[in-house]
Design a protein around this motif. Structure first.
Motif, PDB file in Angstrom:
ATOM      1  N   CYS A  77       0.671  -0.995  -0.157  1.00  0.00           N
ATOM      2  CA  CYS A  77      -0.060  -0.346   0.321  1.00  0.00           C
ATOM      3  C   CYS A  77       1.132   0.928   0.429  1.00  0.00           C
ATOM      4  CB  CYS A  77      -0.659  -0.252   1.423  1.00  0.00           C
ATOM      5  SG  CYS A  77       0.031   0.278   2.606  1.00  0.00           S
ATOM      6  N   SER A  93       1.993   8.604  -3.884  1.00  0.00           N
ATOM      7  CA  SER A  93       0.315   8.880  -5.006  1.00  0.00           C
ATOM      8  C   SER A  93       1.159   9.244  -6.029  1.00  0.00           C
ATOM      9  CB  SER A  93      -0.225   9.274  -3.829  1.00  0.00           C
ATOM     10  OG  SER A  93      -0.930   8.353  -3.349  1.00  0.00           O
ATOM     11  N   ARG A 109      -7.887  -3.285  -5.553  1.00  0.00           N
ATOM     12  CA  ARG A 109      -8.365  -2.489  -4.470  1.00  0.00           C
ATOM     13  C   ARG A 109      -8.914  -3.398  -4.422  1.00  0.00           C
ATOM     14  NH1 ARG A 109      -7.642   2.789  -4.759  1.00  0.00           N
ATOM     15  NH2 ARG A 109      -7.760   4.057  -7.217  1.00  0.00           N
ATOM     16  N   GLY A 111     -11.857  -2.654  -0.511  1.00  0.00           N
ATOM     17  CA  GLY A 111     -12.654  -1.617   0.544  1.00  0.00           C
ATOM     18  C   GLY A 111     -11.850   0.132  -0.231  1.00  0.00           C
ATOM     19  N   ARG A 112     -11.450   0.232   0.808  1.00  0.00           N
ATOM     20  CA  ARG A 112     -10.641   1.502   0.755  1.00  0.00           C
ATOM     21  C   ARG A 112      -9.282   1.518   0.276  1.00  0.00           C
ATOM     22  NH1 ARG A 112     -13.949   6.148   3.506  1.00  0.00           N
ATOM     23  NH2 ARG A 112     -11.781   7.333   3.371  1.00  0.00           N
ATOM     24  N   MET A 113      -8.894   0.454   0.775  1.00  0.00           N
ATOM     25  CA  MET A 113      -7.439   0.436   0.239  1.00  0.00           C
ATOM     26  C   MET A 113      -6.861   0.008  -1.209  1.00  0.00           C
ATOM     27  SD  MET A 113      -5.857   0.568   3.466  1.00  0.00           S
ATOM     28  CE  MET A 113      -4.308   0.206   2.744  1.00  0.00           C
ATOM     29  N   ALA A 114      -5.360   0.780  -1.634  1.00  0.00           N
ATOM     30  CA  ALA A 114      -4.832   0.244  -2.956  1.00  0.00           C
ATOM     31  C   ALA A 114      -3.608  -0.480  -2.527  1.00  0.00           C
ATOM     32  CB  ALA A 114      -5.376   1.681  -3.747  1.00  0.00           C
TER      33      ALA A 114
END
Length: 141
Positions: A77, A93, A109, A111-114
């Motif tokens: 991440c 990023s 992805r 959920g909200r994590m990448a």
């Protein structure tokens, strides 16, 4: 070395001097078959442009640190990549966005994590070869 000039129709640029660009060849003879073979094998302009973009991305030390972190860590991440590289999450990023646009990295992805990883084995091989080359060059010095 003599600076006598001669006309060479293969250069199409007029007279050349022995001290000029043709000085690397003792006798200026064009191997037409080899030139034709190599010319046919050269990538087209679009591929060259894409390669230039990829190598340009790899030429930045910050992006190269991100890529190397992914080479070593596999899927990571942004937080972990930033911590490993010593960069801000914002800088990582931004680097990942550029690398993703050129298909150097891929995102998954959850959920909200990448989670980011190198796009494919070709990118891995390119980096492995570059690192081996740099190590080999240092050994010879």
């Amino acid at each position: 070395m003599s600076s006598a000039s001669y006309d060479d129709p293969a250069t199409a640029g007029g007279p050349m001097t022995v001290d000029g660009p043709a000085a690397a060849c003792a006798v200026r003879v064009v191997d037409s078959a080899k030139v034709a073979h190599v010319s046919a094998a050269l990538p087209d302009a679009d591929v060259i442009t894409e390669l230039t973009q990829v190598f340009g991305l790899l030429a930045d030390p910050g992006r190269l640190r991100v890529i190397t972190a992914l080479l070593e860590g596999g899927e990571m991440c942004v937080c972990d990549i930033a911590a490993a590289c010593g960069h801000s999450e914002s800088a990582v990023s931004h680097a990942l966005r550029l690398l993703r646009a050129s298909r150097v990295v891929r995102v998954r992805r959850a959920g909200r994590m990448a989670y980011y990883r190198l796009d494919d084995s070709h990118v891995r091989m390119l980096l492995d070869l570059a690192l081996t080359h740099v190590g080999h060059t240092k050994e010879r010095a």
